[in-house]
Structures are given as structure tokens and as C-alpha cells.
Design a protein around this motif. Structure first.
Motif, mmCIF file in Angstrom:
data_model
loop_
_atom_site.group_PDB
_atom_site.id
_atom_site.type_symbol
_atom_site.label_atom_id
_atom_site.label_comp_id
_atom_site.label_asym_id
_atom_site.label_seq_id
_atom_site.Cartn_x
_atom_site.Cartn_y
_atom_site.Cartn_z
ATOM 1 N N ALA A 1 -2.510 4.709 9.686
ATOM 2 C CA ALA A 1 -2.919 5.134 8.347
ATOM 3 C C ALA A 1 -3.323 3.928 7.496
ATOM 4 N N ILE A 2 -2.544 2.842 7.598
ATOM 5 C CA ILE A 2 -2.797 1.654 6.774
ATOM 6 C C ILE A 2 -4.148 1.035 7.085
ATOM 7 N N MET B 1 14.048 3.011 8.239
ATOM 8 C CA MET B 1 12.634 3.320 8.032
ATOM 9 C C MET B 1 12.328 3.627 6.563
ATOM 10 N N ARG B 2 13.307 4.158 5.830
ATOM 11 C CA ARG B 2 13.114 4.357 4.391
ATOM 12 C C ARG B 2 12.766 3.032 3.721
ATOM 13 N N LYS B 3 13.519 2.009 4.080
ATOM 14 C CA LYS B 3 13.283 0.684 3.491
ATOM 15 C C LYS B 3 11.919 0.147 3.917
ATOM 16 N N GLU B 4 11.563 0.362 5.189
ATOM 17 C CA GLU B 4 10.286 -0.144 5.690
ATOM 18 C C GLU B 4 9.112 0.516 4.983
ATOM 19 N N ILE B 5 9.176 1.839 4.815
ATOM 20 C CA ILE B 5 8.074 2.557 4.166
ATOM 21 C C ILE B 5 7.922 2.110 2.722
ATOM 22 N N ARG B 6 9.041 2.003 2.005
ATOM 23 C CA ARG B 6 8.962 1.579 0.613
ATOM 24 C C ARG B 6 8.467 0.145 0.505
ATOM 25 N N SER B 7 8.917 -0.731 1.405
ATOM 26 C CA SER B 7 8.477 -2.126 1.400
ATOM 27 C C SER B 7 6.980 -2.226 1.653
ATOM 28 N N LEU B 8 6.490 -1.433 2.616
ATOM 29 C CA LEU B 8 5.054 -1.410 2.896
ATOM 30 C C LEU B 8 4.266 -0.907 1.687
ATOM 31 N N HIS B 9 4.766 0.130 1.055
ATOM 32 C CA HIS B 9 4.112 0.671 -0.140
ATOM 33 C C HIS B 9 3.958 -0.415 -1.198
ATOM 34 N N ASP B 10 5.018 -1.195 -1.419
ATOM 35 C CA ASP B 10 4.976 -2.235 -2.446
ATOM 36 C C ASP B 10 4.022 -3.357 -2.065
ATOM 37 N N ARG B 11 4.005 -3.740 -0.792
ATOM 38 C CA ARG B 11 3.117 -4.826 -0.360
ATOM 39 C C ARG B 11 1.654 -4.432 -0.445
ATOM 40 N N LEU B 12 1.371 -3.170 -0.157
ATOM 41 C CA LEU B 12 -0.020 -2.692 -0.141
ATOM 42 C C LEU B 12 -0.498 -2.221 -1.507
ATOM 43 N N HIS B 13 0.439 -2.138 -2.487
ATOM 44 C CA HIS B 13 0.106 -1.575 -3.813
ATOM 45 C C HIS B 13 -0.546 -0.204 -3.643
ATOM 46 N N GLY C 1 -0.911 3.406 -7.405
ATOM 47 C CA GLY C 1 0.179 2.525 -7.037
ATOM 48 C C GLY C 1 1.555 3.143 -7.122
ATOM 49 N N THR C 2 1.625 4.450 -7.416
ATOM 50 C CA THR C 2 2.909 5.125 -7.580
ATOM 51 C C THR C 2 3.371 5.753 -6.270
ATOM 52 N N PHE C 3 4.669 5.738 -6.050
ATOM 53 C CA PHE C 3 5.267 6.427 -4.908
ATOM 54 C C PHE C 3 5.887 7.717 -5.439
ATOM 55 N N VAL C 4 5.313 8.858 -5.040
ATOM 56 C CA VAL C 4 5.762 10.165 -5.520
ATOM 57 C C VAL C 4 6.397 10.937 -4.368
ATOM 58 N N ALA C 5 7.568 11.508 -4.607
ATOM 59 C CA ALA C 5 8.234 12.340 -3.610
ATOM 60 C C ALA C 5 8.204 13.791 -4.054
ATOM 61 N N ALA D 1 -0.760 -4.871 12.446
ATOM 62 C CA ALA D 1 0.392 -4.951 13.353
ATOM 63 C C ALA D 1 1.344 -6.054 12.932
ATOM 64 N N ALA D 2 0.796 -7.162 12.432
ATOM 65 C CA ALA D 2 1.649 -8.254 11.955
ATOM 66 C C ALA D 2 2.465 -7.805 10.746
ATOM 67 N N THR D 3 1.880 -6.966 9.920
ATOM 68 C CA THR D 3 2.562 -6.464 8.726
ATOM 69 C C THR D 3 3.671 -5.495 9.089
ATOM 70 N N THR D 4 3.442 -4.681 10.104
ATOM 71 C CA THR D 4 4.393 -3.611 10.452
ATOM 72 C C THR D 4 5.278 -3.942 11.649
ATOM 73 N N GLY D 5 5.194 -5.165 12.154
ATOM 74 C CA GLY D 5 6.072 -5.590 13.239
ATOM 75 C C GLY D 5 5.713 -5.027 14.593
ATOM 76 N N LEU D 6 4.429 -4.824 14.852
ATOM 77 C CA LEU D 6 3.989 -4.239 16.120
ATOM 78 C C LEU D 6 3.226 -5.225 17.001
ATOM 79 N N SER D 7 3.171 -6.488 16.593
ATOM 80 C CA SER D 7 2.320 -7.459 17.295
ATOM 81 C C SER D 7 2.643 -7.573 18.780
ATOM 82 N N GLN D 8 3.920 -7.430 19.140
ATOM 83 C CA GLN D 8 4.321 -7.581 20.544
ATOM 84 C C GLN D 8 4.181 -6.289 21.343
#
Length: 358
Positions: free
Chosen positions: A148-149, A173-185, A30-34, A119-126
Motif C-alpha cells: 500500500a505504501i 503491529m499496532r505500534k508499527e502501523i502508527r509509527s509508519l503513519h507518523d513517518r509517512l505523514h 495527516g490524521t489517523f481516524v479509527a 522494504a527498508a522502512t518496514t523491515g522487509l529488506s532481508q
């Protein structure tokens, strides 16, 4: 917390070139490592080794407790997001997302349902019926992440995924990637040369140089207590100032040397050091305060003034140059003599020869 990735004594050689040198790294689930560092430091080699795209020359590598030495990429249960997106141009967004499921024998209806959920999670549905050529750079990167998800892997591996995007989109996109990481644990390993990305996105930052881990810890730990000059200069923007200094005869004062013809600035030390010893004083630009000439701890001539509106960047006409950041706007002009004040508690001290923190 369970360890998701464990590296023990990992080495990698390319012929005689030693690319990774005895890497020890433990990443909790569950850790985000850079992984950060200059070009050629080994961060991408380490990521590719985790993915199985490179074969390590020594040591052990475990993912979810299983030894991965010699295990091919397709059996490692990790998903990699590349800088170049690596989408299939002849497939729609939906086909790109479902491809990995279809080749594993997942039924078409089940794969489509999984793609719709991601796609609903990442805003690609349309955008499911579009081809990669019909998408913007940010949309393509979201497709790459969605692909990947959908695999629900043990770990996500990001190889400089935002390098091809413009500055504004990178921030988004930085915010999107981190937000996805948190939602997916999720457990994420993210390679970047941009330390701002690392500091703003990661729970744990690993700073590398010449195939060696120089320091690792939380972003604030690296900012507040860098172990050496390299880490101190790499973490923080603008970069830390390094000023040659001499410890006074009482061992409690530090004389900063600003170059020929300029008066030395004196700082009182919080701990006694060997009188007469030469060291490097590390001072972050944001920790220097502007004062009237003659009223600070030292006065220096100004060479360059750069204003962004929200902040003003001032560079002195000294050797070495001293950079400072003033929040808001300043009336200082190039060529003026101005005063500077520094809180001694915020000065970092390094050995002049080894570069190690004192």
C-alpha cells in the motif's frame, strides 16, 4: 489544515436495508481516524464505500477535494490493507511490492528501487526473495502494508488488519502501523471492533451503531464525555458499570440501587437534579476505590476475584454486577463483604429511558 476526506449526507442501501444513514465526516490530511463499533454497525461498509468497492446510494464523497461519486476504485488513489493480507502467493515479496507499479508502466529498475526503499522502512529488506507461504503472519501483514505504501496514495484504508494475529503480535503491529503513519505523514482510516486499538492508535475516533455515527472526537473526549450509554459502554476496558439510581428529595444526592436485600449507596451530586427522578449512574471500574468493609460509601459482597499480577479485577455479587480494577494485588476473597468508594466527579449520568447523557 487541508481536508483529505469529506463525506456529506452519505447513505447506503442494500435493497430495503439502510446500512449507512446520512453520514457526515471530515478527515484532515495527516490524521489517523479509527472507525469502531459492533458487528453490523456499518464501519466496513463505510470503508469499502471510500475505496469504491461499494457504490453509495446518496450523498457526496470527496477525496483530496475531488468528487468520488461513481469513480472506480483504481482511479481513487487510495490503498487498502485487508484482514486477509490478499498477497499474490506465486509472487515473491519484491514482486508483490512492485506489481502495482509495473502495471502502471513504471520501469523495472525504478520499481525495484522503490520497493527497496519501502522494504527498508518496514523491515522487509532481508525477505524480498521469499514467498508469502514462507512468512509469518506479522511479516505478511508488513508486506500488505508495504504494498500500500509504495503507491503513495491520498489515503490508507485499513480493514481490521490485525484480527488474524495473536495478542502479543497485535500489540507490536499496532505500534508499527502508527509509527509508519507518523513517518509517512499519511491520512489513515482504520476499521476495528477493538476499542483498545482505536484508543491507542487514533487521533480521531468515530463510534458507529446501526449505520449512524453516535459520537466522534479524540479518544480522551470519548472516554471523559460519552454522549450516551452506548458510547460510554463501548469505550473503556473493562466496560463501564451502569447502576440504576434515584435522585434524593433534596435533588443533590443519588441513591444507587444494588438489588434486593442490599443497602443503597449514596453519592452527593455536583449539580442538582429533579428529586425522585430515576437515572443510570455510569461508573468506570478504574474509578472505584477499595476500602475496608463499612468504611466506604457502600459495602457489597464479592463474587469473583481475578488476578493478573499487575492488576486485580473484582466483580460483586449484585444485580447488576459491579466490576472494579485494583492496581497491583489484593487480599480480597470471593464471598467477602468489602467497602467501595467513588469520586462523584467521575460518575457519568444517563437518562434511564433514552440513554442520553445528562
Amino acid at each position: 489544515m487541508t481536508l483529505q476526506i469529506e463525506l456529506s449526507g452519505v447513505n447506503k442501501y442494500y435493497g430495503a436495508f439502510h446500512a449507512l444513514k446520512n453520514i457526515d465526516l471530515s478527515i484532515k490530511k495527516g490524521t489517523f481516524v479509527a472507525l469502531v463499533g459492533p458487528s453490523g454497525c456499518g464501519k466496513s461498509t463505510l470503508l469499502r464505500s471510500l475505496a469504491g468497492l461499494e457504490t453509495i446510494s446518496g450523498g457526496d464523497m470527496r477525496i483530496a477535494g475531488k468528487l468520488m461519486n461513481g469513480v472506480p476504485p483504481r482511479k481513487r488513489d487510495v490503498a487498502m490493507v485487508f484482514q486477509s493480507y490478499a498477497l499474490y502467493p506465486h509472487m515473491t515479496v519484491e514482486e508483490n511490492l512492485t506489481y502495482s507499479l509495473r502495471i502502471r508502466g513504471v520501469k523495472k529498475a525504478e520499481a525495484r528501487k522503490a520497493a527497496e526503499e519501502v522494504a527498508a522502512t518496514t523491515g522487509l529488506s532481508q525477505l524480498m526473495k521469499r514467498y508469502p507461504r514462507e512468512l509469518s503472519g506479522g511479516q505478511r501483514q508488513r508486506v500488505a502494508m508495504s504494498r500500500a505504501i509504495i503507491r503513495d496514495p491520498q489515503a490508507f484504508l485499513f480493514d481490521e488488519p490485525l484480527s488474524n494475529l495473536d495478542a502479543a503480535l497485535r500489540v507490536h503491529m499496532r505500534k508499527e502501523i502508527r509509527s509508519l503513519h507518523d513517518r509517512l505523514h499519511a491520512t489513515s482510516v482504520y476499521v476495528t471492533h477493538d476499542q483498545i486499538e482505536a484508543m491507542t492508535m487514533a487521533d480521531h475516533v468515530v463510534v458507529m451503531k446501526d449505520g449512524v455515527i453516535e459520537q466522534q472526537g479524540s479518544p480522551i473526549e470519548l472516554y471523559d464525555a460519552p454522549v450516551n450509554r452506548f458510547v460510554a459502554g463501548f469505550i473503556g476496558s473493562p466496560a463501564m458499570n451502569f447502576v440504576p439510581a434515584i435522585v434524593g428529595d433534596d435533588g443533590l444526592h443519588l441513591s444507587l440501587q444494588f438489588g434486593a436485600g442490599l443497602a443503597a449507596g449514596n453519592l452527593r451530586l455536583n449539580q442538582p437534579l429533579k428529586p425522585g427522578s430515576r437515572i443510570l449512574a455510569g461508573i468506570r471500574p478504574e474509578h472505584i476505590q477499595l476500602t475496608e468493609a463499612g468504611k466506604g460509601q457502600f459495602s457489597l459482597p464479592v463474587a469473583v476475584v481475578e488476578t493478573t499480577g499487575s492488576a486485580t479485577f473484582i466483580t460483586t455479587a449484585t444485580t447488576p454486577e459491579i466490576s472494579m480494577v485494583v492496581q497491583g494485588r489484593s487480599n480480597v476473597k470471593s464471598g467477602e463483604q468489602v467497602g467501595f468508594a467513588i469520586d462523584p466527579a467521575l460518575v457519568h449520568l444517563f437518562d434511564e429511558t433514552t440513554g442520553k447523557r445528562i
